[in-house]
Design a protein around this motif. Structure first.
Motif, PDB file in Angstrom:
ATOM      1  N   GLU A 127       8.354   9.494   2.681  1.00  0.00           N
ATOM      2  CA  GLU A 127       8.845  10.735   2.503  1.00  0.00           C
ATOM      3  C   GLU A 127       7.668  11.541   1.407  1.00  0.00           C
ATOM      4  O   GLU A 127       7.202  12.661   1.234  1.00  0.00           O
ATOM      5  N   GLY A 128       7.888  10.068  -0.101  1.00  0.00           N
ATOM      6  CA  GLY A 128       6.746  10.217  -0.849  1.00  0.00           C
ATOM      7  C   GLY A 128       5.241  10.727  -0.218  1.00  0.00           C
ATOM      8  O   GLY A 128       4.535  11.410  -1.334  1.00  0.00           O
ATOM      9  N   LEU A 129       5.351   9.791   0.123  1.00  0.00           N
ATOM     10  CA  LEU A 129       3.963   9.805   0.447  1.00  0.00           C
ATOM     11  C   LEU A 129       3.529  10.709   1.872  1.00  0.00           C
ATOM     12  O   LEU A 129       2.267  11.797   1.135  1.00  0.00           O
ATOM     13  N   LEU A 130       4.677  11.237   2.309  1.00  0.00           N
ATOM     14  CA  LEU A 130       4.720  13.242   2.646  1.00  0.00           C
ATOM     15  C   LEU A 130       4.554  13.877   2.138  1.00  0.00           C
ATOM     16  O   LEU A 130       3.489  14.648   2.064  1.00  0.00           O
ATOM     17  N   ALA A 148       0.368  -1.228   0.076  1.00  0.00           N
ATOM     18  CA  ALA A 148       0.206  -0.265   0.055  1.00  0.00           C
ATOM     19  C   ALA A 148       0.593   1.110   0.144  1.00  0.00           C
ATOM     20  O   ALA A 148       0.789   2.329  -0.786  1.00  0.00           O
ATOM     21  N   ILE A 149       2.128   1.322   0.418  1.00  0.00           N
ATOM     22  CA  ILE A 149       2.638   2.515   1.094  1.00  0.00           C
ATOM     23  C   ILE A 149       4.056   2.022  -0.139  1.00  0.00           C
ATOM     24  O   ILE A 149       4.842   3.337  -0.551  1.00  0.00           O
ATOM     25  N   GLN A 150       4.826   1.310  -0.667  1.00  0.00           N
ATOM     26  CA  GLN A 150       6.249   1.256  -0.881  1.00  0.00           C
ATOM     27  C   GLN A 150       5.926   1.896  -2.734  1.00  0.00           C
ATOM     28  O   GLN A 150       6.852   2.874  -2.665  1.00  0.00           O
ATOM     29  N   ASP A 151       4.804   2.205  -3.545  1.00  0.00           N
ATOM     30  CA  ASP A 151       5.069   1.843  -4.509  1.00  0.00           C
ATOM     31  C   ASP A 151       4.416   3.451  -4.433  1.00  0.00           C
ATOM     32  O   ASP A 151       4.550   4.209  -5.255  1.00  0.00           O
ATOM     33  N   ILE A 152       4.903   4.393  -2.931  1.00  0.00           N
ATOM     34  CA  ILE A 152       4.305   5.651  -3.827  1.00  0.00           C
ATOM     35  C   ILE A 152       5.829   6.158  -3.583  1.00  0.00           C
ATOM     36  O   ILE A 152       6.166   6.758  -3.192  1.00  0.00           O
ATOM     37  N   SER A 153       6.051   6.621  -5.166  1.00  0.00           N
ATOM     38  CA  SER A 153       6.784   8.434  -4.837  1.00  0.00           C
ATOM     39  C   SER A 153       7.298   9.215  -5.762  1.00  0.00           C
ATOM     40  O   SER A 153       6.062   9.573  -6.569  1.00  0.00           O
ATOM     41  N   VAL A 154       7.300  10.167  -4.738  1.00  0.00           N
ATOM     42  CA  VAL A 154       7.005  12.144  -5.346  1.00  0.00           C
ATOM     43  C   VAL A 154       8.587  12.661  -5.316  1.00  0.00           C
ATOM     44  O   VAL A 154       8.902  12.824  -4.550  1.00  0.00           O
ATOM     45  N   GLU A 155       8.842  12.618  -6.684  1.00  0.00           N
ATOM     46  CA  GLU A 155      10.317  13.094  -7.415  1.00  0.00           C
ATOM     47  C   GLU A 155      11.245  12.287  -6.563  1.00  0.00           C
ATOM     48  O   GLU A 155      11.914  12.847  -5.868  1.00  0.00           O
ATOM     49  N   GLU A 156      10.734  10.907  -6.824  1.00  0.00           N
ATOM     50  CA  GLU A 156      11.743   9.869  -6.768  1.00  0.00           C
ATOM     51  C   GLU A 156      12.186  10.597  -5.185  1.00  0.00           C
ATOM     52  O   GLU A 156      13.651   9.189  -4.748  1.00  0.00           O
ATOM     53  N   THR A 157      11.725  10.101  -4.296  1.00  0.00           N
ATOM     54  CA  THR A 157      11.190   9.781  -2.891  1.00  0.00           C
ATOM     55  C   THR A 157      11.233   8.416  -2.206  1.00  0.00           C
ATOM     56  O   THR A 157      10.524   7.821  -3.073  1.00  0.00           O
TER      57      THR A 157
END
Length: 911
Positions: free
Chosen positions: A167-170, A154-163
């Protein structure tokens, strides 16, 4: 799907640490090591354990209900492993091994192990979580296992700007809630206590569901309940926490909040995907637009430069000679203007064209585009070929101009010499035909006949002496013809007349001798003294005439050595004058002796010597003329010597400057070679250093201008040779142009490295490591590596290319990338491009197609309305103008084919 509904067991919570999962945006192992390394010997905080139980139970049920079941007690319901395996099948979409149906402990342990093995197969490292603990209902280990599953799926695939995942979810939460007052998301615990952040996330994506302005920060329970109820009712997100539990806890459980927030993220992921897709497309289109602009600029600059070369070469190949030196010198001055004024800007344009071409190719490589192929005839090699043809024509034209000036100068000298000798000869032959035709011997006495015979012998001697002059006149006329003298017709006519007259004189002389010899038997011998006088006076007179001719002869020299040679010859001639004077006195003594004998014997002489017209007065007169011409010749030679001596400082001045400028240019070329190999510091430092170095080179230009001025003075003085230097102006010009081009290319190479580094995210340390490795194996400092050197460089960087079948295959693959033309050399730019591809990601056609598909709502086509809604205006219109109509069976009016457009972006350089 296997039926897992038969039993209802329990399990408990324990610590875990996840490894790198497939498709993740960050390192799960790092995150778990930093965030979840709790003390396995201590119990959970009761408040946190309560929140986790509720949240994890709700999260599991949100997935299990898709299979028609749920759990009630997270401690018990996973103990037999059946619902645990079912949960993993639902969230992964994959089939697990068939579960065991027995009720014994060993059956439960085997089922749980199958589940744990599946989790491990997804790259997750489970630390201290064993099947026995789950079967025994260890709450701590069970909750840890569920948290590991939540992290992975549920969380691992979340990535924003390669974070990283967390960190990506935050970062996603911060961006989405940034416009809302009283919301400041800094973590996954206290930042969510007042409930405003939950409401802001919903309002940002579904503003019709929340009246955000009516919410109060001092009423957290109302805020939280409002968000949880709306999420459950309209967004299908089950309520995972109680508002009172969050409000009444000093620091809510981070894992529970993250689990809950991740459900919001996935609920709104469709909008996020559309935004990401639009950003990717905008980025790709911007790159393509910029590249097209650079291609257009290159085509125009190349066309203009080739047109200038096309116009200039015929002018340089025009070898039509002029008739006068002045006209040819004007052509030389026009050529100097071309070299000083017209050509230098074109040299800069050619250098800039190569720089623009290299920069464009670098940008195309960095954006994963095919290399730019200019229009036919406009390749850099075409321009270089044209430029080489231009310089060959230029060199040939200058050599032709100087040779023509020399030729015309020599022609003028030869023509004047021809006229002078012809005039002297014509003056000598004047009346000779009449004299030879005179039949005076028919009425002459015996003594007169003898005198006539002697006179004729003297004439024949004189005639033989003039043979050399006639041959010289013919030789000069021949040379004038060979040098294409413009007035050759008149020269040939005059020469032919002299030759015809000379032949006539020979024939007449022969006829007269026969007539005189026929009557010679009846005549007395001629007085020997007169005869001796005549014989000696005639050659002496001819010698004086030749001396006067030589003393008045024009000369042309180009060096001090030549004039000194003439002076030496003249001094040698002057040294013969005393002997000549003694010969003159001896001849005059013969004449005086004849007079003395006649007077002593009472002989009445008829007057002049009957055997010759050369009287003592003539001899004395010509001797006096010779005496007058000698100092004049001295003066002319000294004047020319002074002129050559005045030219010598010009030669030395040019040589002195050329001997400084030439080695300076060579030194700078060598220094640039060392700089390009031994670059230290950051690329920006290197670029700054190179540009300072370039400015120092440009500042040296006045020295070259001074040399050009000195060279012009030398050419205007018709100085063609210079023994004081091996450098010609042509060598200096070519060296200077090569120096400017080399420093500009070196600067462009560093700029392209900066472009590569920034576009690919290569750190300065990586770039320095790449440069150090490359230079270490570049033993000959040639700027390129051979295959064996390149292999050693790769091994030093950790590549497995040792000499075995697998290593050789890998090395051949890499060589096909860095040396596609099989030249056997790998340049530093090719090496950097390879390393950047190995260490960074680039957009691909498939990625762009996937992005368009998101904007199109999973359709195989997209409409102009959708493009204008999702993209900035200029980029939307750019796509609309270039997309072909969609031809598929599901097409609608106005449908556009985004797949072929995306493929064209990466498959063709000009759309």
């Amino acid at each position: 799907m296997v039926d897992y509904h038969a039993a209802n067991q329990s399990y408990q919570y324990g610590p875990s640490s996840a490894g790198n999962g497939a498709g993740g945006g960050g390192s799960m192992g790092d995150y778990m090591a930093q965030e979840d390394d709790w003390d396995r010997d201590l119990l959970l905080d009761p408040a946190w354990e309560k929140q986790q139980r509720k949240t994890f139970t709700a999260w599991c049920n949100s997935h299990l209900r898709k299979a028609g079941t749920q759990i009630e007690n997270i401690d018990e319901d996973f103990r037999d492993g059946l619902k645990l395996m079912l949960l993993l099948e639902v969230i992964s979409g994959e089939r697990l091994p068939k579960p065991e149906r027995g009720k014994m402990r060993v059956h439960k342990i085997n089922n749980v192990n199958k589940a744990l093995d599946f989790i491990a197969s997804k790259g997750v490292k489970l630390v201290s979580i064993g099947a026995e603990e789950i079967v025994d209902g260890n709450a701590k280990m069970t909750l840890g296992m569920i948290w590991t599953i939540i992290l992975r799926f549920a969380i691992q695939d979340i990535s924003v700007e390669e974070t990283s995942a967390k960190e990506g979810l935050l970062l996603w939460c911060q961006r989405k809630t940034a416009p809302y007052k009283n919301v400041n998301v800094q973590n996954f615990h206290i930042s969510w206590k007042d409930g405003l952040a939950f409401n802001a996330l919903i309002h940002r994506h579904r503003p019709e569901l929340i009246e955000y302005d009516k919410l109060r920060k001092d009423d957290p329970v109302t805020n939280l309940n409002n968000a949880f109820e709306v999420a459950e009712k309209y967004l299908d997100i089950p309520k995972m926490l109680d508002a009172e539990d969050i409000v009444n806890t000093a620091r809510p459980d981070e894992k529970a909040i993250m689990t809950y927030v991740s459900s919001f993220y996935h609920a709104f992921s469709g909008a996020q995907k559309a935004e990401t897709a639009a950003n990717r497309i905008c980025k790709v289109l911007a790159v393509n637009q910029e590249n097209e602009h650079l291609m257009e600029d290159y085509e125009k600059l190349a066309s203009d430069l080739l047109e200038w070369i096309r116009r200039t070469i015929p002018w340089l190949e025009d070898r039509v000679p002029q008739k006068t030196i002045q006209e040819m010198q004007q052509k030389l001055e026009d050529f100097r203007d071309y070299r000083r004024v017209h050509k230098p800007p074109k040299v800069q344009e050619k250098c800039q064209l190569e720089i623009n071409f290299n920069t464009l190719q670098t940008k195309l490589r960095l954006s994963n585009r095919p290399a730019f192929m200019p229009s036919e005839g406009k390749m850099v090699s075409d321009i270089n070929n044209g430029w080489q043809h231009l310089e060959q024509a230029e060199k040939g034209y200058e050599e032709w101009l100087l040779n023509e000036i020399r030729r015309l100068e020599r022609l003028d000298h030869l023509a004047e010499k021809f006229r002078q000798k012809a005039s002297i000869h014509e003056a000598w032959t004047d009346g000779k035909e009449a004299m030879l035709k005179h039949r005076d011997y028919e009425t002459a006495t015996l003594s007169d006949i003898k005198a006539l015979i002697r006179k004729h012998e003297a004439f024949e001697s004189d005639l033989a002496a003039h043979q050399d002059r006639v041959e010289q006149i013919a030789a000069i006329a021949q040379e004038l013809n060979e040098l294409d003298y413009y007035d050759s017709h008149n020269v040939n006519t005059r020469c032919q007349k002299i030759c015809d007259q000379w032949d006539a004189l020979g024939s007449l002389t022969h006829s007269r001798r026969e007539a005189l010899e026929k009557t010679e038997k009846q005549l007395e011998a001629i007085d020997q003294l007169h005869l001796e006088y005549a014989k000696r006076a005639a050659p002496f007179n001819n010698w004086m005439e030749s001396a006067m001719e030589d003393l008045q002869d024009m000369f042309i020299v180009h060096t001090i050595e030549e004039i000194e040679g003439l002076i030496s010859a003249h001094d040698q001639f002057k040294s013969t004058l005393p002997d000549a004077d003694r010969e003159r006195e001896a001849i005059l003594a013969i004449h005086k002796e004849a007079q003395r004998i006649a007077e002593s014997n009472h002989i009445k002489l008829s007057g002049s010597n009957p055997y010759t017209t050369v009287t003592p007065q003539i001899i004395n007169s010509k001797w006096e003329k010779v005496q007058q011409l000698v100092p004049k010749r001295d003066h002319a030679l000294l004047e020319e010597q002074s002129k050559q001596q005045s030219n010598e400082p010009r030669r030395r001045q040019f040589a002195s400057q050329a001997n400084v400028v030439g080695p300076w240019i060579q030194t700078k070329m060598e220094e640039i070679g060392r700089i390009s190999i031994e670059m230290n510091g950051t690329l920006e430092d290197q670029l700054s250093h190179l540009k300072q170095y370039e400015r120092s080179i440009v500042d040296y230009k006045p020295n070259l201008d001074l040399l050009e001025q000195q060279h012009q003075l030398i050419q205007e003085a018709l100085i063609f040779d210079n023994k004081h230097t091996n450098y010609t102006m042509e060598h200096i010009r070519v060296g200077w142009e090569q120096l400017l081009t080399t420093i500009a290319r070196t600067i462009n190479e560093v700029e392209n490295q900066i472009l590569t580094r920034d576009a690919k995210g290569i750190s300065q340390e990586q770039m320095q490591e790449f440069r150090a490795s490359f230079n270490h194996f570049d033993k000959d400092h040639g700027g390129a590596l051979g295959p064996e050197e390149f292999k050693a460089c790769l091994i030093s960087l950790g590549y497995d290319v040792e000499n075995d079948r697998q290593g050789d295959a890998e090395f051949n693959r890499i060589m096909s990338l860095v040396d596609p033309n099989h030249s056997g050399l790998v340049t530093f730019q090719a090496f950097i491009d390879f390393m950047s591809r190995e260490t960074t990601d680039t957009d691909t056609a498939d990625q762009v197609i996937a992005s368009f598909k998101v904007l199109a709502g999973d359709k195989n086509f997209i409409t102009a309305e959708e493009l204008r809604r999702e993209l900035p205006p200029d980029q939307a219109e750019y796509c609309i103008a270039r997309m072909a109509p969609y031809q598929g069976p599901d097409a609608v009016p106005g449908a556009l084919d985004y797949k072929s457009f995306s493929t064209a972006l990466y498959g063709e350089s000009d759309l």
